[in-house]
Design a protein around this motif. Structure first.
Motif, short mmCIF file in Angstrom:
data_model
loop_
_atom_site.label_atom_id
_atom_site.label_comp_id
_atom_site.label_asym_id
_atom_site.label_seq_id
_atom_site.Cartn_x
_atom_site.Cartn_y
_atom_site.Cartn_z
N THR A 35 51.93 49.45 39.65
CA THR A 35 53.25 49.06 40.24
C THR A 35 53.42 48.20 41.19
N VAL A 36 52.22 47.55 40.83
CA VAL A 36 52.65 46.34 42.05
C VAL A 36 53.16 45.17 40.44
N THR A 37 53.47 45.31 39.46
CA THR A 37 53.66 44.79 38.00
C THR A 37 55.54 45.30 38.72
N THR A 38 55.14 47.01 38.33
CA THR A 38 57.25 47.31 38.36
C THR A 38 57.31 46.75 39.34
N LEU A 39 57.27 46.86 40.70
CA LEU A 39 57.78 46.20 41.87
C LEU A 39 57.64 44.70 42.03
N THR A 40 57.64 44.49 41.11
CA THR A 40 57.85 42.75 40.62
C THR A 40 58.76 42.43 39.73
N GLY A 45 61.03 38.40 39.69
CA GLY A 45 59.30 37.63 39.48
C GLY A 45 58.86 37.28 40.94
N ASN A 46 59.49 37.29 42.44
CA ASN A 46 59.84 37.14 43.85
C ASN A 46 58.07 38.09 44.54
N ALA A 47 57.38 38.56 44.32
CA ALA A 47 56.13 38.75 44.90
C ALA A 47 55.89 38.58 46.25
N LYS A 48 55.81 39.95 46.55
CA LYS A 48 55.28 40.03 48.05
C LYS A 48 54.16 39.45 48.30
N ASN A 49 53.52 39.17 49.59
CA ASN A 49 51.98 38.64 49.67
C ASN A 49 51.07 40.07 49.87
N GLN A 50 52.55 41.39 50.28
CA GLN A 50 51.34 42.65 50.40
C GLN A 50 50.82 43.21 48.89
N TYR A 102 46.49 34.57 35.28
CA TYR A 102 45.85 33.18 34.08
C TYR A 102 47.19 33.29 33.87
N ALA A 103 48.48 34.08 33.50
CA ALA A 103 50.14 33.79 33.46
C ALA A 103 50.40 33.63 34.87
N GLY A 104 50.20 33.29 35.56
CA GLY A 104 50.44 33.11 37.01
C GLY A 104 50.29 31.11 37.09
#
Length: 108
Positions: A35-40, A45-50, A102-104
């Motif tokens: 879910t987090v990967t899909t939403l990002t 690529g703008n990931a939220k803190n949540q 690692y990717a980040g």
């Protein structure tokens, strides 16, 4: 007609509750990661803190799931399918989280 002998094997083996919980935690962890990967990806690529907090909780669930799976595997005269499944799913989740970190960090 040949007389077929019917063999019935009665057993009192059960699935350990720890093993079932380990599998459930593995599914929850992998679901959160997906879910987090899909939403990002949807936000370019703008990931939220949540999202980071969700992955941190998924990592904790994975560690707990591995411990529960190993403890359930140590029990005698039980079915071990959910033990192996839980350990596998939780290790897969930890590998996915490790790859994301690692990717980040190194910009893959």
């Amino acid at each position: 007609m040949a007389n077929k002998k019917k063999n019935y094997i009665f057993t009192d083996k059960k699935n350990p509750p720890r093993a079932v919980m380990s599998s459930i935690l593995g599914v929850i962890s992998l679901g959160a990661i997906a879910t987090v990967t899909t939403l990002t990806f949807q936000t370019q690529g703008n990931a939220k803190n949540q999202y980071g907090a969700s992955l941190f909780l998924a990592m904790i669930y994975s560690f707990i799931g591995i411990v529960l799976g190993v403890l359930a595997k140590a029990e005698k005269d039980k079915f071990y399918f959910f033990c192996y499944l839980g350990i596998f799913l939780n290790l897969l989740a930890l590998c996915a989280i490790s790859f994301i970190l690692y990717a980040g960090a190194y910009g893959l």
